[in-house]
Design a protein around this motif. Structure first.
Motif, PDB file in Angstrom:
ATOM      1  N   THR A  72      23.146   5.549 -55.646  1.00  0.00           N
ATOM      2  CA  THR A  72      23.249   5.966 -54.245  1.00  0.00           C
ATOM      3  C   THR A  72      22.370   7.177 -53.976  1.00  0.00           C
ATOM      4  OG1 THR A  72      25.499   5.117 -54.113  1.00  0.00           O
ATOM      5  CG2 THR A  72      24.848   6.697 -52.432  1.00  0.00           C
ATOM      6  N   SER A  81      19.441   6.850 -51.149  1.00  0.00           N
ATOM      7  CA  SER A  81      20.011   7.242 -49.853  1.00  0.00           C
ATOM      8  C   SER A  81      18.999   7.812 -48.862  1.00  0.00           C
ATOM      9  CB  SER A  81      21.153   8.244 -50.054  1.00  0.00           C
ATOM     10  OG  SER A  81      20.668   9.423 -50.654  1.00  0.00           O
ATOM     11  N   VAL A 128      23.487   4.141 -46.320  1.00  0.00           N
ATOM     12  CA  VAL A 128      24.606   3.883 -47.216  1.00  0.00           C
ATOM     13  C   VAL A 128      25.893   4.380 -46.578  1.00  0.00           C
ATOM     14  CG1 VAL A 128      23.250   3.956 -49.334  1.00  0.00           C
ATOM     15  CG2 VAL A 128      24.275   6.052 -48.477  1.00  0.00           C
TER      16      VAL A 128
END
Length: 170
Positions: free
Chosen positions: A146, A150, A155
């Motif tokens: 992530t 990101s 996200v």
């Protein structure tokens, strides 16, 4: 990347339903191999179990690629989009993790197999199955993945995912 597919087919002993199952399985296998080839990755043979039809895709092997997390995220999105276009895939759930794993051949000279082990594999499996029954088409990533994607992918943080083998929710 670990991808799980659930298909709509009634399995019985008739030749017709077995042929339908193999056609659907081959279609998914072809999809996964095409995506793996597009991103210069390695896709394992399918594992058909109580989890569904599962494929493991390694980014960064056998060819080292830059920004493996980005490639995995783009590949996952393409898999989800392709799955939604079929009439027989009921759900596709994907787990993506970042980390080192051991993968390679094992066995004797008469029979060899390819396997992979590592915490990243276990967590990808847990994330892949976390939304089964809750969301038909999902991509769940660990925090390392992530953080890596990101800045260019929207996200949504999902907290409290209980994973076997982990003390704290992921």
């Amino acid at each position: 990347l670990m991808a799980r597919f659930d298909i709509t087919v009634k399995i019985d002993d008739t030749k017709e339903t077995v042929e339908i199952f193999y056609e659907q399985l081959n279609s998914i296998y072809t999809l996964m191999q095409a995506k793996a080839s597009r991103y210069n990755t390695y896709c394992t043979k399918p594992d058909i179990s109580d989890k569904g039809i599962v494929f493991l895709v390694f980014f960064g092997t056998p060819i080292v690629i830059e920004n493996t997390e980005r490639s995995a995220m783009l590949c996952a999105e393409e898999i989800i989009c392709a799955s939604k276009k079929t009439t027989f895939i009921k759900s596709t759930n994907i787990g993506i993790t970042t980390g080192k794993v051991y993968c390679g051949e094992f066995g004797g000279y008469m029979r060899k197999d390819f396997t992979s082990i590592g915490n990243s594999i276990n967590l990808a499996s847990r994330l892949m199955t976390a939304f089964v029954g809750r969301n038909d088409f999902s991509i769940l990533m660990d925090i390392a993945t992530t953080n890596a994607v990101s800045s260019y992918v929207k996200v949504q943080t999902v907290s409290g995912i209980e994973c076997k083998g982990y003390e704290k929710p992921q």
